[in-house]
Design an enzyme around this catalytic site. Structure first.
Site, mmCIF file in Angstrom:
data_model
loop_
_atom_site.group_PDB
_atom_site.id
_atom_site.type_symbol
_atom_site.label_atom_id
_atom_site.label_comp_id
_atom_site.label_asym_id
_atom_site.label_seq_id
_atom_site.Cartn_x
_atom_site.Cartn_y
_atom_site.Cartn_z
ATOM 1 N N MET A 1 0.661 -1.513 0.212
ATOM 2 C CA MET A 1 -0.004 -0.301 0.255
ATOM 3 C C MET A 1 0.900 1.155 -0.271
ATOM 4 S SD MET A 1 -3.695 -0.997 1.801
ATOM 5 C CE MET A 1 -2.984 -0.874 4.189
ATOM 6 N N HIS B 1 9.081 0.971 3.523
ATOM 7 C CA HIS B 1 10.087 1.498 4.538
ATOM 8 C C HIS B 1 10.558 -0.304 4.096
ATOM 9 C CE1 HIS B 1 7.858 -2.466 6.488
ATOM 10 N NE2 HIS B 1 7.608 -1.346 6.671
ATOM 11 N N HIS C 1 9.805 -4.026 3.092
ATOM 12 C CA HIS C 1 8.921 -4.014 2.041
ATOM 13 C C HIS C 1 10.149 -4.067 0.922
ATOM 14 C CE1 HIS C 1 5.574 -1.278 3.724
ATOM 15 N NE2 HIS C 1 5.061 -2.065 3.435
ATOM 16 N N SER D 1 7.472 -0.583 9.873
ATOM 17 C CA SER D 1 5.963 -0.869 9.361
ATOM 18 C C SER D 1 5.494 0.436 9.046
ATOM 19 C CB SER D 1 4.921 -0.811 11.003
ATOM 20 O OG SER D 1 3.248 -0.906 10.727
HETATM 21 O O1 PAF Z 1 -0.076 -5.660 3.204
HETATM 22 C C1 PAF Z 1 -0.359 -4.934 3.048
HETATM 23 O O2 PAF Z 1 0.037 -3.919 2.556
HETATM 24 C C2 PAF Z 1 -1.917 -4.961 2.581
HETATM 25 O O3 PAF Z 1 -2.965 -6.041 3.468
HETATM 26 C C3 PAF Z 1 -1.948 -5.342 0.713
HETATM 27 C C4 PAF Z 1 -1.859 -7.189 0.943
HETATM 28 C C5 PAF Z 1 -1.041 -4.883 0.222
HETATM 29 C C6 PAF Z 1 -3.118 -6.021 0.571
HETATM 30 O O4 PAF Z 1 -3.812 -4.551 0.140
#
Ligand code: PAF
Length: 283
Positions: A26, A30, A33, A185
């Protein structure tokens, strides 16, 4: 890095490839990801990330509108990590009409823990992930990488892929932590300076719960009372915990006599000021 804003652009970009490796996000990226993107790279012949803030998985009082959108920084990080294609559709492209057709996950898994405190959350997640899978992996199948920081989400998506026989391999990424142990997060950005220092207490509480649970199992003590102690200790520090609990890794049910260390996970969610944090620790 090619940026696909529409489904048509995405399909053109992916046409030459047979096995995309996909990291849905989304945004507000950070190091956690980015580690998933780096993990994805050798798993496919093209690395794809998505950025889409999915309205369906937010409750009305939650932070959909204020969820941080950090487009330029996200693109720079993805590019540096070697992401090949970024799918970032506008909402009107992914949800051209209200999304009335939804993916309903198994309540035995999805109504627990996060699902209990965020009703409908996993329906929203499953629906968008199914749709993103259709867009990114629908033509070929492939691999998708999900972080274990969102432990229950990872299990729900694994179950969805298995139950719908999707030709997709789900790979788990380990949780990345700051130097003091706080799980990375996007919502850590909401924390004030003092809250940021206090925030590590959630991971410490889970570590202590796991250690005490292990010791209690060996000594035959009342292991369940330990969860209450952990909740009380966090409350005494000013947190509002939703849950701190030990569950079986496989289905997040409370452990029974045969479930020993190596098969368990301590999971927690708690609010510090206005910020709700989650974390977990396998043991
Ligand atoms: O973990 C996330 O960032 C969200 O829940 C996802 C998997 C991208 C779905 O919107």
């Amino acid at each position: 890095m090619l940026i696909a804003r529409s489904l048509a652009d995405l399909r053109d970009a992916l046409a030459p490839y047979r096995h995309p490796a996909f990291v849905p996000t989304m945004g507000n990226l950070h190091d956690g990801h980015i580690a998933l993107v780096r993990q994805a790279k050798p798993l496919g012949d093209v690395t794809v990330a998505s950025i889409f803030v999915n309205r369906l998985q937010f409750l009305p009082h939650e932070d959909f509108d204020s969820y941080p959108r950090t487009w330029e920084a996200d693109c720079a990080q993805l590019q540096a990590a070697g992401c090949d294609v970024l799918f970032a559709p506008p909402e009107a492209d992914l949800y051209p009409r209200p999304q009335t057709f939804k993916v309903q996950p198994d309540p035995a898994l999805a109504d627990l823990l996060e699902g209990q405190f965020r009703p409908g959350f996993f329906t929203g997640v499953s629906t968008v992930v199914m749709k993103l899978f259709a867009c990114v992996l629908g033509a070929t199948g492939g691999t998708a990488v999900f972080g274990k920081k969102d432990y229950q989400q990872w299990l729900v998506i694994r179950q969805m892929v298995e139950q719908f026989a999707l030709p997709i391999t789900i790979v788990a990424g380990e949780t990345r932590r700051a130097a003091d142990g706080l799980a990375l997060s996007s919502r850590n950005g909401y924390l004030g300076l003092e809250e940021r220092q206090e925030a590590v207490a959630l991971s410490q509480a889970l570590r202590q719960l796991a250690e005490r649970w292990r010791a209690a199992l060996a000594g035959g003590a009342d292991a369940l009372a330990l969860e209450q102690q952990a909740l009380d200790a966090l409350r005494a520090r000013g947190w509002q915990p939703d849950y701190l609990t030990v569950r079986r890794r496989s289905d997040l049910q409370p452990p029974t006599a045969g479930d020993g260390p190596g098969t368990l996970v301590a999971l927690g969610a708690a609010r510090l000021g206005g910020t709700r944090l989650i974390d977990n620790l396998e043991f």
